[in-house]
Write an enzyme that holds these catalytic residues in place. Structure first.
Site, PDB file in Angstrom:
ATOM      1  N   ARG A  37      44.570  17.673  -2.057  1.00 29.09           N
ATOM      2  CA  ARG A  37      44.107  17.021  -0.823  1.00 29.09           C
ATOM      3  C   ARG A  37      45.181  16.470   0.097  1.00 29.09           C
ATOM      4  NH1 ARG A  37      40.130  13.432  -4.110  1.00 29.09           N
ATOM      5  NH2 ARG A  37      41.873  13.858  -5.486  1.00 29.09           N
ATOM      6  N   ARG A  46      38.394  22.774   1.841  1.00 25.41           N
ATOM      7  CA  ARG A  46      37.427  21.927   1.128  1.00 25.41           C
ATOM      8  C   ARG A  46      36.287  21.459   2.026  1.00 25.41           C
ATOM      9  NH1 ARG A  46      35.015  19.707  -1.365  1.00 25.41           N
ATOM     10  NH2 ARG A  46      35.611  17.899  -2.586  1.00 25.41           N
ATOM     11  N   ASP A  82      40.585  23.141 -13.137  1.00 24.09           N
ATOM     12  CA  ASP A  82      40.493  21.777 -13.641  1.00 24.09           C
ATOM     13  C   ASP A  82      40.458  21.802 -15.164  1.00 24.09           C
ATOM     14  OD1 ASP A  82      40.057  18.902 -12.545  1.00 24.09           O
ATOM     15  OD2 ASP A  82      38.791  19.065 -14.314  1.00 24.09           O
ATOM     16  N   TYR A 157      36.757  12.630 -21.943  1.00 22.96           N
ATOM     17  CA  TYR A 157      35.739  12.933 -20.922  1.00 22.96           C
ATOM     18  C   TYR A 157      34.409  13.298 -21.564  1.00 22.96           C
ATOM     19  CZ  TYR A 157      38.869  12.679 -16.987  1.00 22.96           C
ATOM     20  OH  TYR A 157      39.710  12.218 -16.028  1.00 22.96           O
TER      21      TYR A 157
HETATM   22  O1  CP3 Z   1      48.140  20.606 -10.257  1.00 24.90           O
HETATM   23  C1  CP3 Z   1      47.513  21.400  -9.519  1.00 24.90           C
HETATM   24  O2  CP3 Z   1      47.815  21.558  -8.319  1.00 24.90           O
HETATM   25  C2  CP3 Z   1      46.439  22.263 -10.136  1.00 24.90           C
HETATM   26  C3  CP3 Z   1      45.117  21.761 -10.079  1.00 24.90           C
HETATM   27  C4  CP3 Z   1      44.602  20.702 -11.016  1.00 24.90           C
HETATM   28  C5  CP3 Z   1      43.410  19.973 -10.712  1.00 24.90           C
HETATM   29  N1  CP3 Z   1      43.107  19.201 -11.791  1.00 24.90           N
HETATM   30  C6  CP3 Z   1      42.645  20.102  -9.473  1.00 24.90           C
HETATM   31  C7  CP3 Z   1      41.720  19.025  -9.076  1.00 24.90           C
HETATM   32  C8  CP3 Z   1      45.023  20.288 -12.274  1.00 24.90           C
HETATM   33  C9  CP3 Z   1      46.254  20.710 -13.072  1.00 24.90           C
HETATM   34  C10 CP3 Z   1      44.067  19.344 -12.751  1.00 24.90           C
HETATM   35  C11 CP3 Z   1      44.138  18.735 -14.081  1.00 24.90           C
HETATM   36  C12 CP3 Z   1      43.313  17.542 -14.359  1.00 24.90           C
HETATM   37  N2  CP3 Z   1      42.016  17.304 -14.013  1.00 24.90           N
HETATM   38  C13 CP3 Z   1      43.745  16.466 -15.156  1.00 24.90           C
HETATM   39  C14 CP3 Z   1      45.092  16.382 -15.834  1.00 24.90           C
HETATM   40  C15 CP3 Z   1      46.146  15.951 -14.887  1.00 24.90           C
HETATM   41  C16 CP3 Z   1      46.095  14.483 -14.557  1.00 24.90           C
HETATM   42  O3  CP3 Z   1      45.937  14.182 -13.375  1.00 24.90           O
HETATM   43  O4  CP3 Z   1      46.264  13.664 -15.464  1.00 24.90           O
HETATM   44  C17 CP3 Z   1      42.690  15.551 -15.242  1.00 24.90           C
HETATM   45  C18 CP3 Z   1      42.712  14.228 -15.987  1.00 24.90           C
HETATM   46  C19 CP3 Z   1      41.600  16.092 -14.519  1.00 24.90           C
HETATM   47  C20 CP3 Z   1      40.227  15.509 -14.376  1.00 24.90           C
HETATM   48  C21 CP3 Z   1      39.904  15.324 -12.949  1.00 24.90           C
HETATM   49  N3  CP3 Z   1      39.558  16.355 -12.088  1.00 24.90           N
HETATM   50  C22 CP3 Z   1      39.885  14.124 -12.201  1.00 24.90           C
HETATM   51  C23 CP3 Z   1      40.197  12.740 -12.781  1.00 24.90           C
HETATM   52  C24 CP3 Z   1      39.525  14.469 -10.891  1.00 24.90           C
HETATM   53  C25 CP3 Z   1      39.354  13.543  -9.730  1.00 24.90           C
HETATM   54  C26 CP3 Z   1      40.713  13.066  -9.393  1.00 24.90           C
HETATM   55  C27 CP3 Z   1      40.963  12.854  -7.968  1.00 24.90           C
HETATM   56  O5  CP3 Z   1      42.148  13.031  -7.638  1.00 24.90           O
HETATM   57  O6  CP3 Z   1      40.023  12.554  -7.207  1.00 24.90           O
HETATM   58  C28 CP3 Z   1      39.338  15.860 -10.825  1.00 24.90           C
HETATM   59  C29 CP3 Z   1      38.962  16.674  -9.658  1.00 24.90           C
HETATM   60  C30 CP3 Z   1      40.079  17.499  -9.123  1.00 24.90           C
HETATM   61  N4  CP3 Z   1      40.815  18.374  -9.883  1.00 24.90           N
HETATM   62  C31 CP3 Z   1      40.521  17.583  -7.762  1.00 24.90           C
HETATM   63  C32 CP3 Z   1      41.541  18.546  -7.734  1.00 24.90           C
HETATM   64  C33 CP3 Z   1      42.301  19.027  -6.535  1.00 24.90           C
HETATM   65  C34 CP3 Z   1      39.942  16.835  -6.580  1.00 24.90           C
HETATM   66  C35 CP3 Z   1      38.729  17.619  -6.176  1.00 24.90           C
HETATM   67  C36 CP3 Z   1      38.455  17.695  -4.713  1.00 24.90           C
HETATM   68  O7  CP3 Z   1      39.137  18.438  -3.968  1.00 24.90           O
HETATM   69  O8  CP3 Z   1      37.505  17.032  -4.305  1.00 24.90           O
END
Ligand code: CP3
Length: 349
Positions: A37, A46, A82, A157
């Site tokens: 984002r 998005r 994700d 989770y």
């Molecule tokens: O790194 C990258 O660019 C690749 C994409 C990626 C996403 N999630 C996209 C995403 C990766 C590697 C992840 C891993 C992920 N997802 C983790 C491990 C990394 C970390 O941050 O510790 C975890 C714990 C998650 C679980 C998760 N997914 C959360 C907590 C959230 C919301 C977080 C937030 O920033 O709002 C997501 C959703 C998510 N995964 C988004 C993205 C780009 C936001 C979704 C959106 O665009 O609305």
């Protein structure tokens, strides 16, 4: 094998060379959550497509994966997906709001037994197709990283059903039903091994396991629950010639235990100095990290000083990949990322 590991090959991309602790022409850098984002082009997509559809449509997921690579001379691409996506493939119903919310949290032995094995080509074919598309279109021959959640982080989770600061239900589950917890961790370890092996088969050149909630555990429980599960995944992947990265958030008290793990690279958050981390891990592991994501809000000259501090603490021994200590924040200025990448590349250490 040993001879190949110790002889640097100028054709090896800097990121892969650093994973294998070989000398590099410049310090490789990529950014956790580099596709996301903070990029206006991601927000534009998005606005039209929800997150889940983005992850399930290979052309779009590949496009999002490549967006940061077009803007910045990063040293690696990471699959856009994700950690919860493969669990959806195993039939776990969840919604991204934007954090993952599990409709029916898993708390009983019966639910654990009912979890099917993951068959990646059948259950998450779109992830494998995304990787093939990314490999075919990645700029500059940059290596592509595949990833999965580490078993304990996925358990957090699945048991809690939603993100939380304390993950109380997940931690209580470990103490209340340790055998069920171990069974669930074993299932997740096997599923993630299948998942990551399939990603390597589809073109991923390095594989990363995210232990985002390691910091919830005391070292003893980390060693009892989280570590054997991730070791089981790693052992299943060792037959592949692909570097393994284990990211341990808030992991400094856990480094002595983590040093035992048979992986190539340890990723770490910003709360510890890399020199200390390297001392505990020893010469057999590369490290990845660990600038505070907040440092990208510093004025340019200050940002350079903070990057210098990370580079200095990482030292000159081969085997450092520059990264943030956790994911980039959505309100970060992309120009700050551009300056950071250029600076890390230019600085001779
Ligand atoms: O790194 C990258 O660019 C690749 C994409 C990626 C996403 N999630 C996209 C995403 C990766 C590697 C992840 C891993 C992920 N997802 C983790 C491990 C990394 C970390 O941050 O510790 C975890 C714990 C998650 C679980 C998760 N997914 C959360 C907590 C959230 C919301 C977080 C937030 O920033 O709002 C997501 C959703 C998510 N995964 C988004 C993205 C780009 C936001 C979704 C959106 O665009 O609305």
């Amino acid at each position: 094998m040993a001879a190949r590991m110790s002889s640097p090959d100028s054709a090896t991309p800097a990121f892969l060379a650093a994973c294998r602790r070989q000398p590099v022409p410049h310090r490789p850098i990529w950014i956790m959550r580099q596709a996301g984002r903070y990029l206006p082009e991601y927000r534009a997509l998005r606005a039209k497509v929800d997150f889940e559809s983005l992850t399930r449509t290979p052309e779009l997921a590949a496009e999002v994966t490549l967006q940061p690579l077009r803007r910045f001379p990063l040293d690696a691409a990471i699959l856009f997906s994700d950690i919860m996506t493969p669990l959806q493939g195993m039939g776990v119903e969840l919604a991204f709001e934007p954090a993952p919310i599990v409709r029916e949290p898993i708390r009983s032995a019966a639910q654990i037994e009912a979890l099917p094995a993951l068959v990646p080509a059948r259950d998450v074919p779109f992830v494998l197709e995304t990787l093939r598309l990314v490999r075919a279109n990645v700029p500059r021959g940059v290596p592509v990283i595949g990833f999965a959640g580490a078993p304990f982080t996925l358990l957090c989770y699945l048991v809690c059903g939603k993100p939380s600061k304390e993950f109380a239900a997940a931690r209580a589950f470990l103490y209340a039903q340790p055998q069920a917890a171990e069974r669930l961790l074993g299932r997740l370890a096997d599923a993630m091994a299948e998942y990551l092996a399939a990603q390597a088969g589809a073109g991923a050149q390095a594989l990363m396991l995210f232990e985002s909630w390691a910091g919830l555990l005391a070292p003893r429980e980390f060693v009892q629950f989280a570590l054997p599960a991730v070791a089981r995944t790693a052992a299943a992947l060792r037959r592949l010639d692909v570097p393994l990265i284990y990211y341990v958030n808030q992991g400094s008290p856990l480094m002595a235990a983590v040093a035992q793990l048979d992986v190539d690279v340890i990723g770490i958050d910003w709360r510890t100095s890399l020199s200390q981390v390297r001392q505990v891990l020893g010469p057999g592991k590369a490290v990845q990290g660990n600038l505070d994501p907040a440092a990208l809000f510093a004025p340019p000259a200050e940002l350079r000083r903070y990057a210098d501090a990370v580079l200095t603490e990482a030292g000159t021994a081969p085997g450092h990949i520059f990264n943030l200590g956790h994911g980039i924040w959505p309100d970060t200025d992309p120009d700050a990322v551009a300056r950071l990448v250029d600076y890390v590349h230019e600085r001779r250490s």
